[in-house]
Motif scaffolding. Structure first.
Motif, mmCIF file in Angstrom:
data_model
loop_
_atom_site.group_PDB
_atom_site.id
_atom_site.type_symbol
_atom_site.label_atom_id
_atom_site.label_comp_id
_atom_site.label_asym_id
_atom_site.label_seq_id
_atom_site.Cartn_x
_atom_site.Cartn_y
_atom_site.Cartn_z
ATOM 1 N N ALA A 1 0.254 -11.402 -0.702
ATOM 2 C CA ALA A 1 0.098 -12.661 0.015
ATOM 3 C C ALA A 1 0.754 -12.630 1.366
ATOM 4 O O ALA A 1 0.381 -13.379 2.258
ATOM 5 N N GLN A 2 1.715 -11.754 1.532
ATOM 6 C CA GLN A 2 2.445 -11.749 2.796
ATOM 7 C C GLN A 2 1.566 -11.279 3.959
ATOM 8 O O GLN A 2 1.902 -11.470 5.116
ATOM 9 N N ASN A 3 0.413 -10.669 3.653
ATOM 10 C CA ASN A 3 -0.429 -10.151 4.717
ATOM 11 C C ASN A 3 -1.316 -11.228 5.349
ATOM 12 O O ASN A 3 -1.960 -10.979 6.353
ATOM 13 N N GLY A 4 -1.392 -12.363 4.705
ATOM 14 C CA GLY A 4 -2.135 -13.475 5.292
ATOM 15 C C GLY A 4 -3.598 -13.153 5.513
ATOM 16 O O GLY A 4 -4.103 -13.284 6.617
ATOM 17 N N THR A 5 -4.299 -12.707 4.473
ATOM 18 C CA THR A 5 -5.698 -12.346 4.604
ATOM 19 C C THR A 5 -6.521 -13.540 5.056
ATOM 20 O O THR A 5 -6.381 -14.636 4.527
ATOM 21 N N THR A 6 -7.390 -13.322 6.020
ATOM 22 C CA THR A 6 -8.268 -14.378 6.505
ATOM 23 C C THR A 6 -9.691 -14.097 6.045
ATOM 24 O O THR A 6 -10.022 -12.999 5.623
ATOM 25 N N TYR B 1 -3.393 1.659 -8.521
ATOM 26 C CA TYR B 1 -3.276 1.656 -7.067
ATOM 27 C C TYR B 1 -4.557 1.112 -6.415
ATOM 28 O O TYR B 1 -4.507 0.386 -5.420
ATOM 29 N N LEU B 2 -5.694 1.450 -6.996
ATOM 30 C CA LEU B 2 -6.951 0.909 -6.480
ATOM 31 C C LEU B 2 -6.960 -0.613 -6.547
ATOM 32 O O LEU B 2 -7.432 -1.296 -5.629
ATOM 33 N N THR B 3 -6.446 -1.166 -7.635
ATOM 34 C CA THR B 3 -6.384 -2.621 -7.787
ATOM 35 C C THR B 3 -5.488 -3.235 -6.710
ATOM 36 O O THR B 3 -5.823 -4.278 -6.121
ATOM 37 N N ILE B 4 -4.393 -2.592 -6.433
ATOM 38 C CA ILE B 4 -3.470 -3.090 -5.402
ATOM 39 C C ILE B 4 -4.145 -3.045 -4.026
ATOM 40 O O ILE B 4 -4.036 -3.990 -3.233
ATOM 41 N N VAL B 5 -4.840 -1.943 -3.740
ATOM 42 C CA VAL B 5 -5.557 -1.847 -2.464
ATOM 43 C C VAL B 5 -6.596 -2.950 -2.359
ATOM 44 O O VAL B 5 -6.756 -3.599 -1.315
ATOM 45 N N THR C 1 -2.588 1.505 8.318
ATOM 46 C CA THR C 1 -1.747 2.069 7.254
ATOM 47 C C THR C 1 -2.585 2.841 6.246
ATOM 48 O O THR C 1 -2.226 3.951 5.832
ATOM 49 N N LEU C 2 -3.680 2.261 5.856
ATOM 50 C CA LEU C 2 -4.552 2.934 4.890
ATOM 51 C C LEU C 2 -5.089 4.240 5.478
ATOM 52 O O LEU C 2 -5.224 5.248 4.771
ATOM 53 N N LEU D 1 0.824 -1.210 0.000
ATOM 54 C CA LEU D 1 0.000 0.000 0.000
ATOM 55 C C LEU D 1 0.858 1.261 0.000
ATOM 56 O O LEU D 1 0.441 2.301 -0.524
ATOM 57 N N ILE D 2 2.052 1.152 0.579
ATOM 58 C CA ILE D 2 2.967 2.305 0.589
ATOM 59 C C ILE D 2 3.882 2.283 -0.631
ATOM 60 O O ILE D 2 4.120 3.314 -1.281
ATOM 61 N N LYS D 3 4.374 1.111 -0.964
ATOM 62 C CA LYS D 3 5.323 0.979 -2.070
ATOM 63 C C LYS D 3 4.728 1.437 -3.400
ATOM 64 O O LYS D 3 5.426 2.013 -4.248
ATOM 65 N N ALA D 4 3.427 1.185 -3.587
ATOM 66 C CA ALA D 4 2.791 1.489 -4.880
ATOM 67 C C ALA D 4 2.118 2.849 -4.926
ATOM 68 O O ALA D 4 1.403 3.161 -5.889
ATOM 69 N N LEU D 5 2.293 3.680 -3.896
ATOM 70 C CA LEU D 5 1.625 4.981 -3.871
ATOM 71 C C LEU D 5 1.953 5.798 -5.114
ATOM 72 O O LEU D 5 3.092 5.826 -5.567
#
Length: 645
Positions: free
Chosen positions: A125-130, A23-27, A38-39, A10-14
């Motif tokens: 994927a590193q965020n481990g969405t549940t 950026y919307l797609t990344i979010v 962070t958001l 979210l920060i890297k792709a600002l």
């Protein structure tokens, strides 16, 4: 910036690292509860939020209540016109879905819970969405309503009513789905207060597992409308906005009152019963808990109803919707429908809820009686004004449907009769039809309404209006019409009670004259007072129709005994005595037949026999009492002279 933060997608792709759409797609692929702080920090960039805020709402809604701060960021800093349209769209979806349908955010939740392959884009994927649990309809509604409260004042245009009207139209169906939820109602009240520019104490606090209160001093100022002008509007536009809020208040209040569940057999606000308890304390049955006590307990759901209704009536006053204005709304014939338009352009084009206006007017009147609240209650004529209100709200599909309305509406109509200063002027000749129609509608309430307390109150109001007519002939005609044509036995029993009261009242007059003071009255009504009970039985010994007439039979027996045993009423005649003797004999014949059925049923062990026998014993006891009274009548040498009392 730490290494961990710099690797956050979210920060890297600002932007300007990526364009806004990318950026919307990344979010979308990386948003989850852990990313919300962070958001929130990212959204403080007004330029960024202005460009992407509108498309974040449907992504953040499934993350409630944790995403509430981010949603407020969007409401404060996003393009208000675009975000309002998005919020309105989501409210429309919320109001169009049934509870068993797929929840509002289920599709969006699937987007967030995408496959590991999709989440691997830009390191998601590193965020481990549940898996996300979809928030309740109430939580979603309150969050969207909170956004509207911030968004609508931000829009600076010559015609803000266009945005207001669209938003309110989307809000109503969504609120109607959850009107029984106190938190949703409290949120709507706060919303109306904010738009009306009023400041009142909040409702008493209540525990909530979903609310996350935000202190106002913790919320930064909203950004200006990037497309706005100086925000000045004309008088006509101000009037239109006020009318929209008035209309919204009536429809919301209608939805709230209609959704009130039946708690401890309390219909709606039990206004008419509480007024009677206040004015006639001697009528309270000792040992029985009163409606007033139920509401005054200081705790519980019923006590909260009074607080919420008080907030609605206060808002009505703040919006200059005074009792006289409400009454004018109720007694003014509806205007013919105009050419449909997308949005109203003048205040006169905005429709109001008649039930909502009735609730507001009655609530003000009740508060003035029960709580000594100041209220400028207007005077009203029984005919045509009160009669017109009844015709507009009772038995709309057909007069016979009277009694199927919401219990709260029936309660309010009956209570209104007790609240208003009703003038009992002589009805004009053109009001006779209105008099009869009003009595029919109200008497049908007393016959069909499923709630016992409302049936009784409807009976009292009907009787009051009937007795208010100065013409004995008109009153007699209505009683006769009810006995002759009414299909409801309990209502026919009420007509017998009206007749008894009229006869007693006529006997107390000094002249002893009048329609109800002569034997001719009972002679005229005899065919309807003494129907042949054999016609109510069937060849297969089905006595159900006969027993359904029990209340009517008992009422007639009571009337006849009063007349036969009275030393002051001179309405008896030999014709009445003959009719009574014949009729009681027929009743006993049918009763004997029922006794045989009971005997067979008892031998076969039928469960319903006990109740049937109790009803029959009551009827037979009253027949015996009347027959004893008949034996006391002296036999005259010349029967034409008749008994004197």
């Amino acid at each position: 910036m730490s290494q961990c933060q710099s690797e956050n997608p979210l920060i890297k792709a600002l932007p300007p690292e990526t364009d806004y759409l990318s950026y919307l797609t990344i979010v979308e692929y990386n948003i989850n509860e852990a990313q919300l702080p962070t958001l929130h920090r990212i959204l403080q960039d007004t330029t960024l939020t202005t460009n992407i805020g509108w498309d974040l709402v449907h992504l953040l809604l499934p993350l409630l209540p944790h995403s509430k701060l981010c949603l407020q960021d969007v409401a404060r800093l996003g393009n208000p016109r675009e975000v309002v349209l998005k919020v309105t769209e989501l409210l429309e979806k919320l109001g169009s879905r049934d509870e068993e349908d797929e929840d509002l955010c289920s599709d969006d939740s699937e987007d967030v819970e995408d496959t590991e392959e999709a989440k691997s884009i830009d390191g998601g994927a590193q965020n481990g969405t549940t898996r996300i649990k979809t928030p309740s309809r109430e939580v979603q509604f309150c969050a969207l309503l909170d956004m509207l409260q911030t968004l609508l004042p931000r829009i600076k245009t010559k015609f803000p009513s266009r945005f207001l009207s669209t938003s309110l139209q989307a809000l109503l169906p969504a609120y109607a789905k959850i009107a029984a939820e106190e938190q949703a109602t409290e949120a709507v009240i706060v919303f109306i207060k904010a738009l009306a520019g009023t400041s009142r104490p909040k409702l008493p606090p209540r525990a909530s597992s979903t609310s996350m209160p935000i202190r106002k001093d913790e919320i930064p100022q909203s950004a200006p409308d990037p497309e706005g002008n100086d925000g000045s509007v004309g008088l006509e536009e101000e009037t239109l906005q006020k009318r929209l809020l008035q209309a919204f208040l009536t429809f919301v209040f209608e939805a709230y009152m209609t959704a009130l569940p039946l708690v401890e057999d309390v219909p709606g606000m039990a206004w008419c019963s509480r007024i009677q308890e206040y004015r006639q304390p001697d009528s309270i049955i000792p040992g029985r808990r009163t409606f007033t006590e139920l509401f005054d307990s200081g705790q519980g759901y019923l006590h909260n109803r009074d607080a919420i209704v008080g907030q609605f009536t206060a808002l009505s006053r703040d919006l200059s919707f005074t009792p006289p204005a409400l009454l004018t709304t109720l007694i003014t014939p509806p205007s013919p429908p105009s050419t449909p338009t997308d949005l109203p352009s003048t205040a006169s084009e905005v429709p109001l809820s008649l039930p909502g206006a009735l609730y507001l007017l009655t609530a003000s009147g009740v508060a003035s009686i029960l709580f000594d609240a100041p209220c400028n209650l207007p005077s009203i004529r029984l005919f045509p004004h009160y009669a017109f209100i009844v015709a507009q709200l009772v038995g709309i599909s057909s007069p016979a449907s009277a009694g199927t309305e919401p219990l709260a509406l029936i309660d309010a109509i009956l209570a209104l009769h007790s609240c208003l200063n009703i003038s009992k002027e002589d009805p004009k000749s053109d009001s006779e039809n209105s008099f009869k129609e009003t009595l029919q509608r109200l008497s049908l309430l007393s016959a069909n309404t499923p709630n016992a307390s409302l049936r009784y109150r409807a009976h009292l109001v009907t009787k009051s209006i009937l007795y208010s007519h100065p013409s004995e002939n008109v009153r007699m005609a209505y009683i006769k019409d009810t006995l002759q044509n009414c299909p409801y036995e309990n209502l026919k029993a009420s007509a017998v009670a009206w007749l008894k009261d009229e006869i007693i009242a006529a006997g107390r007059t000094e002249t002893g004259k009048g329609v109800f003071a002569t034997p001719a009255t009972l002679t005229t009504l005899a065919p309807y007072l003494f129907p042949n009970p054999h016609s109510l039985t069937t060849s297969n010994n089905d006595f159900t129709p006969f027993l359904a007439h029990q209340s009517f039979f008992l009422a007639v027996l009571n009337l006849v005994y009063l007349i036969l045993s009275s030393q002051t009423l001179n309405v008896s005649s030999w014709d009445l005595i003959r009719c009574t003797e014949t009729w009681t004999g027929q009743l006993k014949d049918v009763a004997n037949g029922i006794r045989e059925v009971i005997k067979v049923g008892r031998e076969e062990g039928e469960d319903a026999i006990e109740g049937l026998e109790m009803d029959l014993t009551l009827l037979e006891g009253n027949i015996d009492i009347v027959e004893e009274a008949l034996k006391e009548i002296p036999v005259a040498d010349n029967e034409q002279e008749g008994p004197s009392g």
